[in-house]
Design a protein around this motif. Structure first.
Motif, mmCIF file in Angstrom:
data_model
loop_
_atom_site.group_PDB
_atom_site.id
_atom_site.type_symbol
_atom_site.label_atom_id
_atom_site.label_comp_id
_atom_site.label_asym_id
_atom_site.label_seq_id
_atom_site.Cartn_x
_atom_site.Cartn_y
_atom_site.Cartn_z
ATOM 1 N N GLU A 1 32.067 38.144 38.003
ATOM 2 C CA GLU A 1 31.820 39.395 37.897
ATOM 3 C C GLU A 1 31.624 39.522 39.763
ATOM 4 O O GLU A 1 31.004 40.868 40.775
ATOM 5 N N ALA A 2 30.353 39.002 40.609
ATOM 6 C CA ALA A 2 29.792 39.152 41.652
ATOM 7 C C ALA A 2 30.958 39.684 42.790
ATOM 8 O O ALA A 2 30.513 40.079 43.687
ATOM 9 N N LEU A 3 31.953 38.833 42.595
ATOM 10 C CA LEU A 3 33.260 38.653 43.257
ATOM 11 C C LEU A 3 33.994 39.939 43.296
ATOM 12 O O LEU A 3 35.046 40.204 43.433
ATOM 13 N N GLY A 4 33.986 40.737 42.020
ATOM 14 C CA GLY A 4 34.271 42.062 41.459
ATOM 15 C C GLY A 4 35.264 41.301 40.654
ATOM 16 O O GLY A 4 36.682 42.233 40.517
ATOM 17 N N LEU A 5 36.543 40.096 40.161
ATOM 18 C CA LEU A 5 37.004 40.321 39.202
ATOM 19 C C LEU A 5 37.177 40.720 37.831
ATOM 20 O O LEU A 5 37.848 41.228 37.117
ATOM 21 N N CYS A 6 35.624 41.431 37.330
ATOM 22 C CA CYS A 6 35.347 42.214 36.525
ATOM 23 C C CYS A 6 34.459 42.567 36.432
ATOM 24 O O CYS A 6 33.689 42.487 37.499
ATOM 25 N N GLY A 7 34.245 43.462 35.854
ATOM 26 C CA GLY A 7 32.946 44.149 36.097
ATOM 27 C C GLY A 7 31.719 43.226 35.217
ATOM 28 O O GLY A 7 32.001 42.140 34.203
ATOM 29 N N GLU A 8 30.459 43.858 35.595
ATOM 30 C CA GLU A 8 29.276 43.459 34.659
ATOM 31 C C GLU A 8 29.136 43.618 33.018
ATOM 32 O O GLU A 8 29.248 44.298 32.454
#
Length: 405
Positions: free
Chosen positions: A314-321
């Motif tokens: 999530e932190a790297l933006g592979l998916c949303g929170e």
């Protein structure tokens, strides 16, 4: 205008259980593998990979966490004694990538045409422990802040990352199995890595059933202490051209380091283990490179514990929170998925000699971009992402692409 930075050579040792490897002397006797041995092996491999002599290296940045002052000089003297500046680097678990960051700065700023980043660690068996107990501990504030929201458990590291995992489970409904699937994936990946400390595949039940360290983290979801070294040779565009190295050069197209923000102490366990540092570093790299998470095919990230890998999705933006469990269940972070995360086996299975980890990640991604990773090779790699973090704190994110000449 900043100079372009290229990785032209990489090398590493096999990561080993502390104290296991022995060096056979000329007289037939043996002794313990020591950090100069490690540095010589990794550094010589990187120089050979680049096809250059150590005399062409103009600066060296040498990382380690446990060791005496100027151990960096002693380490690179195994490669040569040429009088160049040698800078000792210590940034907790992100030490290796901090050395990489500094070497890249030297190239980018025109201070050097060729620089060495090298990291090593000779560790004690067992859990990490403090060395200097007569002074303020750098993680003291973090520990006290977490103690206000979570029961205290020692060793500190699994408690901190485990608490962040528990917090995530409560907020988003993740299960112990989601974390175990990460351990399962990384151990499976390491089977094909000859540099890995562990090369054994485990079933998901094996992962879930191994000794509990701090719920939900079992032993097979935790990185081990390790001995080992990694190295990278960085160069300018002019150096690459002079030595005709464009065919093997890998460009660093984005790189950022962040340290703790005031939000680290906002009352959340995930920020105490660097979530906000990771988010900001990744965003900076995406802005610099013009790439987004969807543009990478392979990622080496800091899975010191499975809980950290899940949060990093999530932190790297592979998916949303809150979406990481679905990403895991869909198999999107292994071969056949959208990304292959930690094809090396990651810290969990490859091992985690603190000063070497960031440079081992760099080595793996360089091989992946060149298409020379053997059985670990990911298909059609055009861009690769690296993440390395040390609590207390520093996060380093680096984006790579094949040199376009």
């Amino acid at each position: 205008m900043a100079n372009k930075v290229y990785v032209i050579g990489v090398g590493m040792t096999k990561f080993e259980k502390p104290g296991r490897r022995q060096v056979v002397e000329a007289d037939g006797g043996s002794r313990a593998w020591d950090y100069p041995d490690m540095a010589r092996e990794a550094g010589a491999r990187a120089l050979a990979d680049a096809g250059i002599d150590y005399r062409e290296v103009q600066q060296a940045y040498v990382g380690y966490v446990y060791g005496e002052s100027t151990s960096g000089q002693r380490a690179v003297y195994e490669l040569g004694m040429t009088g160049i500046p040698v800078v000792n680097v210590n940034n907790n678990c992100s030490t290796g990538s901090t050395a990489l960051y500094l070497a890249a700065q030297a190239i980018r700023g025109g201070l050097a045409d060729c620089a060495l980043a090298l990291g090593f660690e000779k560790m004690q068996p067992g859990s990490l422990a403090s060395t200097w107990d007569d002074r303020e501990q750098p993680m003291g504030r973090h520990v006290l802040a977490l103690a206000e929201i979570s029961e205290v458990l020692f060793p500190v590291a699994p408690w901190m990352f485990g608490a962040a995992g528990r917090e995530y489970m409560k907020e988003y409904g993740a299960t112990a199995e989601h974390f175990a699937k990460i351990g399962h994936k990384n151990h499976k990946h390491s089977v094909n890595n000859p540099y890995s400390q562990f090369q054994e595949e485990y079933s998901l039940d094996d992962i879930l059933g191994s000794r509990m360290i701090y719920d939900p983290l079992t032993k097979l979801q935790c990185s081990p202490t390790s001995d080992g070294s990694g190295a990278a040779i960085l160069a300018s565009e002019a150096f690459v051209d002079r030595h005709d190295l464009s065919a093997q050069a890998v460009e660093i197209v984005g790189q950022a380091m962040t340290t703790d923000f005031t939000s680290t102490f906002d009352g959340s366990a995930k920020n105490l283990i660097g979530y906000d540092m990771n988010v900001v570093a990744a965003r900076q790299v995406y802005e610099q490179s013009g790439l987004g998470a969807d543009d990478f095919q392979v990622i080496e990230l800091h899975d010191c514990f499975s809980a950290n890998e899940l949060l990093l999705y999530e932190a790297l933006g592979l998916c949303g929170e809150g979406e990481a469990p679905s990403l895991i269940d869909a198999g999107q972070t292994t071969y056949g998925g959208k990304w292959v995360v930690n094809p090396s086996g990651g810290l969990i299975s490859k091992g985690h000699p603190l000063g070497a980890t960031g440079l081992a990640q760099c080595s793996e991604l360089t091989w992946q971009l060149r298409g020379t990773a053997g059985k670990r090779q990911v298909d059609d790699v055009t861009a690769a992402l690296q993440h390395n973090i040390g609590l207390g704190g520093a996060a380093v994110v680096t984006a790579y692409q094949r040199a376009v000449r």
